[in-house]
Design a protein around this motif. Structure first.
Motif, PDB file in Angstrom:
ATOM      1  N   ALA A  21       0.869  -1.085   0.110  1.00 36.62           N
ATOM      2  CA  ALA A  21      -0.099  -0.008  -0.082  1.00 36.62           C
ATOM      3  C   ALA A  21       0.801   1.286   0.078  1.00 36.62           C
ATOM      4  N   GLN A  22       2.194   1.227   0.099  1.00 37.86           N
ATOM      5  CA  GLN A  22       2.965   2.300   0.166  1.00 37.86           C
ATOM      6  C   GLN A  22       3.488   2.775  -1.371  1.00 37.86           C
ATOM      7  N   PRO A  23       3.522   4.028  -1.524  1.00 38.75           N
ATOM      8  CA  PRO A  23       4.196   4.469  -2.686  1.00 38.75           C
ATOM      9  C   PRO A  23       5.673   4.090  -2.975  1.00 38.75           C
ATOM     10  N   TRP A  24       6.569   3.908  -2.087  1.00 38.43           N
ATOM     11  CA  TRP A  24       7.827   3.439  -2.551  1.00 38.43           C
ATOM     12  C   TRP A  24       8.514   4.061  -3.585  1.00 38.43           C
ATOM     13  N   PRO A  25       8.721   5.317  -3.375  1.00 33.78           N
ATOM     14  CA  PRO A  25       9.624   5.975  -4.330  1.00 33.78           C
ATOM     15  C   PRO A  25      11.040   5.566  -4.357  1.00 33.78           C
ATOM     16  N   ASP A  26      11.537   5.317  -3.199  1.00 26.62           N
ATOM     17  CA  ASP A  26      12.968   5.085  -3.161  1.00 26.62           C
ATOM     18  C   ASP A  26      12.889   3.301  -2.955  1.00 26.62           C
ATOM     19  N   TRP A  27      12.258   2.669  -3.596  1.00 20.44           N
ATOM     20  CA  TRP A  27      12.168   1.199  -2.989  1.00 20.44           C
ATOM     21  C   TRP A  27      13.529   0.450  -3.223  1.00 20.44           C
ATOM     22  N   LEU A  28      14.337   0.746  -4.350  1.00 19.06           N
ATOM     23  CA  LEU A  28      15.345   0.151  -4.544  1.00 19.06           C
ATOM     24  C   LEU A  28      16.589   0.981  -4.331  1.00 19.06           C
ATOM     25  N   GLN A  29      16.286   2.084  -3.316  1.00 19.48           N
ATOM     26  CA  GLN A  29      17.395   3.109  -3.292  1.00 19.48           C
ATOM     27  C   GLN A  29      18.673   2.248  -2.978  1.00 19.48           C
ATOM     28  N   GLN A  30      20.071   2.908  -3.395  1.00 19.44           N
ATOM     29  CA  GLN A  30      21.139   2.260  -3.188  1.00 19.44           C
ATOM     30  C   GLN A  30      21.861   2.434  -1.604  1.00 19.44           C
ATOM     31  N   ASN A  31      21.334   3.670  -1.150  1.00 19.32           N
ATOM     32  CA  ASN A  31      21.957   4.110   0.311  1.00 19.32           C
ATOM     33  C   ASN A  31      21.161   3.781   1.371  1.00 19.32           C
ATOM     34  N   ILE A  32      21.416   3.770   2.405  1.00 19.33           N
ATOM     35  CA  ILE A  32      20.656   3.902   3.516  1.00 19.33           C
ATOM     36  C   ILE A  32      20.430   5.125   4.099  1.00 19.33           C
ATOM     37  N   ASP A  33      19.239   5.308   4.532  1.00 24.36           N
ATOM     38  CA  ASP A  33      18.873   6.685   5.167  1.00 24.36           C
ATOM     39  C   ASP A  33      19.217   6.769   6.774  1.00 24.36           C
ATOM     40  N   VAL A  34      20.596   7.261   6.723  1.00 24.36           N
ATOM     41  CA  VAL A  34      21.298   6.901   8.056  1.00 24.36           C
ATOM     42  C   VAL A  34      20.209   7.494   9.278  1.00 24.36           C
ATOM     43  N   ASN A  35      19.738   8.901   8.839  1.00 27.06           N
ATOM     44  CA  ASN A  35      18.982   9.547  10.109  1.00 27.06           C
ATOM     45  C   ASN A  35      17.651   8.860  10.258  1.00 27.06           C
ATOM     46  N   ALA A  36      17.022   8.277   9.110  1.00 30.57           N
ATOM     47  CA  ALA A  36      15.870   7.612   9.430  1.00 30.57           C
ATOM     48  C   ALA A  36      16.128   6.474  10.285  1.00 30.57           C
ATOM     49  N   LEU A  37      17.180   5.799   9.922  1.00 28.62           N
ATOM     50  CA  LEU A  37      17.656   4.326  10.543  1.00 28.62           C
ATOM     51  C   LEU A  37      17.905   4.854  12.179  1.00 28.62           C
ATOM     52  N   GLN A  38      18.757   5.906  12.362  1.00 24.53           N
ATOM     53  CA  GLN A  38      19.012   6.211  13.461  1.00 24.53           C
ATOM     54  C   GLN A  38      17.666   6.425  14.540  1.00 24.53           C
ATOM     55  N   ASN A  39      16.854   7.314  14.020  1.00 24.49           N
ATOM     56  CA  ASN A  39      15.600   7.533  14.540  1.00 24.49           C
ATOM     57  C   ASN A  39      14.843   6.429  14.821  1.00 24.49           C
ATOM     58  N   LEU A  40      14.767   5.437  13.978  1.00 25.05           N
ATOM     59  CA  LEU A  40      14.188   4.279  14.429  1.00 25.05           C
ATOM     60  C   LEU A  40      14.711   3.569  15.401  1.00 25.05           C
ATOM     61  N   ALA A  41      16.034   3.523  15.416  1.00 27.56           N
ATOM     62  CA  ALA A  41      16.865   2.878  16.471  1.00 27.56           C
ATOM     63  C   ALA A  41      16.504   3.479  17.947  1.00 27.56           C
ATOM     64  N   GLU A  42      16.431   4.803  17.720  1.00 23.93           N
ATOM     65  CA  GLU A  42      16.268   5.581  18.966  1.00 23.93           C
ATOM     66  C   GLU A  42      14.886   5.338  19.386  1.00 23.93           C
TER      67      GLU A  42
END
Ligand code: SF4
Ligand code: SF4
Ligand code: SF4
Length: 702
Positions: free
Chosen positions: A68-89
């Protein structure tokens, strides 16, 4: 596991500036899969959640969420470091990952796993009065509150009271703990009772009294929950019941002590009315009744249900100051008598009475600070979790590991305590820390350290309890046909345990007289089982967290575990358990029987973890073997095809005996070493025949 693994992923991603491919596994679930993918991590492998009940079915729910998600960056090459850190926190503060969220270690009930017909609702089994939870929740889901209430009162004479304050042992055993949150069963009961009461009275109010009583008179001393319960079940069966009560109204502790903010008056009034309408008579304000008076009056049976209304005395030396007993305090509070406690109040104890007293004290004008002082830590408090939460929300402070020893000049001195070894009740023992004390300035102290049975009544009536070591809580006294039970025997218990005790007393009397005029409600005829089963099959696996505001949605979260269970199938990584559809209503209760396939099992034990019984599906369910060696190495009851030249010869272990069963190729019984007409053997034979006729692909003989 998720907070740990996602933090590791965040650290790695940061170290590589996001230029790293991460394949993720470690606590991925329906709850977090979207958040993981949105950081750019892919692929995600789900393991733990997959092997929980409904795990495979849940994949679809997860796929739909992702899809159900639009997923514009579905196959993005790089990890979104900020998003991942936010998720971890953020997950560190997400209640979903907190240990306390899961209030139970296991939902298992104390019953061994049967060979056949094992579908069972653990909630129903855990309930002291075994209410048909799944049935009434289904009726609530369908908006059929009246039928739901009729189902409830079949086993529960206090539907409103228990709808508000039952300690809901059912919920601690709900299957949904292994999905998300338990079904809010108690609320479903309250909804049914509140919604249906007026209609119930209109339709059935005048028909509840038995058309004919059986002429046997029973007196019940005490109109608390166990007395009311005994009265209800006896009257419903045609006995002439009189309840004798020292107060002016029925309800006991529930009426006189539990504050309105927890249990509204109308709930008590309605339940008492339900019992009255069954023809029960009440005598109020009787303070001096004796058992002998009642016998002389012509009562054939007497049930002493006087409760446990005497408070334990707090030992303080000295005790100079305002020291109140919790029951007396709550009684006065309930009667809205003026109370002056000053500004600072200490409540001693960790049970529901302590919570009630503390919350009531918070509501008294002039009180600014209320503390509960408890000798253990809060996790060992006997109070219901939600009562503790409610007290905290009301601003009550909890002071742990303190034992009050003295009160003088407004100073309460407490001995500091430390936790020790576990005691026989599973709670940690406490021991004093030498020379360590803490003091508090207080204006009033309320003691809520428990209640006990007032032995005066028993002594006055020369009542002695026979067979004190019995594990039941209703016993005959030294006087024939005079019983004692409920809190009067066991000490303080919960409302629903008291109802169970009252019911037990009624059952003893009913069975002594061999008279039961009650026509049981045909609950199953109220439900369309086929549609229900289909709905359940679609629901299994879906994660639907609890939401307080929508009771239809909440009711639809129930998985009716006694209609379909199959958890051992869902959680088996090797598909070593299967459900054989055997719709044979004369033979089996369940619509399918669990067959264990020995050759596929590696004894990982996952089915045992989630099965609601104490048993092990991989050992206790009827087993199909594929080799003689496996058959010999196992103790499971089951069968192995050993010859199929003309007919089918099975080596069978059943009821502890090993022998042979021979079927023809159509599954008809040719010969067996067991008595063929016993119910048990017929059940085994039905399973074997089903395999021969419809699942012959399962049969191997090596
Ligand atoms: S899912 Fe429903 S039937 Fe199963 S234990 Fe929970 S409330 Fe009971
Ligand atoms: S013990 Fe056997 S039947 Fe049970 S889950 Fe593991 S493999 Fe499956
Ligand atoms: S887990 Fe399996 S064996 Fe256990 S009750 Fe459910 S269906 Fe029966």
């Amino acid at each position: 596991m998720f907070p740990l693994t996602i933090s590791l992923a965040a650290k790695l991603a940061a170290e590589f500036g996001g230029q790293i491919n991460i394949s993720y596994s470690g606590g991925a679930s329906a709850h977090n899969v979207l958040a993981i993918l949105k950081t750019g991590i892919a692929p995600v492998t789900m393991v733990t959640d997959l092997l929980k009940p409904g795990g495979y079915a849940r994949l679809q729910q997860m796929a739909e969420r992702v899809d159900a998600q639009p997923w514009p960056d579905w196959l993005q090459q790089n990890i979104d470091v900020n998003a991942l850190q936010n998720l971890a926190e953020s997950c560190l503060n997400d209640p979903y990952y907190q240990k306390e969220r899961r209030e139970v270690d296991s939902i298992k009930i104390k019953k061994s796993l049967p060979l056949f017909d094992c579908y069972l609702a653990p909630c129903q089994e855990a309930c002291p009065i075994h209410q048909d939870v799944a049935a009434y929740i289904r009726l609530v889901e369908e908006g059929r509150y009246l039928d739901a209430l009729r189902v409830i009162i079949e086993t529960n004479p206090l539907p409103h009271i228990t709808g508000y304050i039952c300690d809901h042992q059912c919920m601690y055993h709900c299957t949904r703990w292994d999905y998300d949150d338990p079904v809010y069963i108690r609320e479903m009961k309250k909804v049914a009772a509140e919604q249906a009461w007026n209609e119930f009275l209109r339709k059935y109010g005048d028909k509840l009294k038995p058309s004919k009583f059986n002429g046997i008179q029973v007196a019940i001393i005490g109109a608390g929950p166990s007395g009311l319960s005994a009265a209800y079940f006896l009257a419903r069966s045609g006995f002439e019941v009189t309840v004798v009560e020292k107060e002016q109204q029925a309800g006991g502790v529930v009426r006189n002590v539990i504050p309105d903010f927890r249990l509204p008056q109308h709930a008590i009034d309605r339940d008492v009315e339900l019992i009255q309408r069954h023809g029960v008579r009440f005598r109020f304000g009787v303070t001096d009744v004796t058992v002998q008076d009642l016998i002389t009056e012509g009562f054939k049976y007497i049930f002493v249900a006087i409760g446990a209304g005497k408070s334990r005395k707090l030992q303080l030396n000295p005790a100079n100051g305002m020291v109140l007993d919790a029951l007396e305090f709550l009684h006065k509070y309930k009667q809205k008598k003026p109370l002056q406690l000053g500004e600072k109040v200490a409540v001693i104890g960790g049970g529901n009475s302590a919570m009630d007293a503390a919350r009531a004290a918070r509501r008294i004008p002039g009180v600014r600070e209320v503390s509960i002082i408890y000798r253990r830590t809060r996790e060992f408090m006997p109070a219901d979790r939600e009562e503790l939460e409610a007290a905290l929300q009301d601003g009550v402070q909890i002071k742990e590991l303190l034992l009050p020893v003295a009160l003088e000049n407004g100073i309460l001195t407490c001995q500091k305590m430390a936790l020790g070894e576990k005691g026989s009740d599973g709670r940690r023992q406490v021991r004093p820390i030498d020379g360590a004390f803490e003091t508090f300035q207080i204006d009033a102290l309320i003691s809520a350290i428990g209640e006990q049975v007032d032995k005066q009544f028993l002594q006055k009536n020369n009542l002695q309890i026979k067979n004190k070591n019995s594990k039941t809580w209703v016993l005959e006294t030294n006087l024939p046909n005079v019983f004692i039970g409920g809190d009067a025997l066991r000490g303080p218990s919960t409302v629903v345990e008291s109802i169970a005790d009252g019911k037990r007393a009624a059952e003893i009397i009913i069975s002594k007289e061999k008279q039961n005029g009650h026509q049981p409600l045909k609950i199953q005829s109220l439900l369309d089982r086929e549609t229900w089963t289909k709905d359940l099959q679609q629901r299994k696996g879906l994660v639907v967290p609890f939401e307080a505001t929508d009771h239809h949605r909440e009711a639809a979260r129930c998985l009716a575990c006694d209609v379909v269970c199959d958890k051992c199938i869902e959680v088996c990584p090797n598909r070593a358990n299967m459900a054989l559809p055997l719709i044979n209503k004369d033979m089996f209760k369940d619509h399918a029987q669990i067959l264990h396939i020995d050759g596929l099992c590696n004894e990982c034990g996952n089915c045992e973890t989630f099965c609601p019984y104490q048993g092990k599906p991989y050992e206790d369910k009827i087993t199909l073997f594929w080799s003689k060696e496996d058959f010999d190495n196992s103790r499971n009851e089951g069968f192995l095809l050993v010859d199929q030249n003309n007919s089918l010869t099975f080596l069978v272990r059943f009821k502890g005996v090993t022998g042979h069963v021979i079927l023809d190729r159509k599954g008809k019984l040719a010969r067996s070493d067991w008595q063929e007409n016993t119910v048990d053997f017929k059940a085994l034979l039905t399973v074997m025949q089903e395999i021969v006729r419809n699942h012959a692909y399962l049969l191997l003989n090596n």
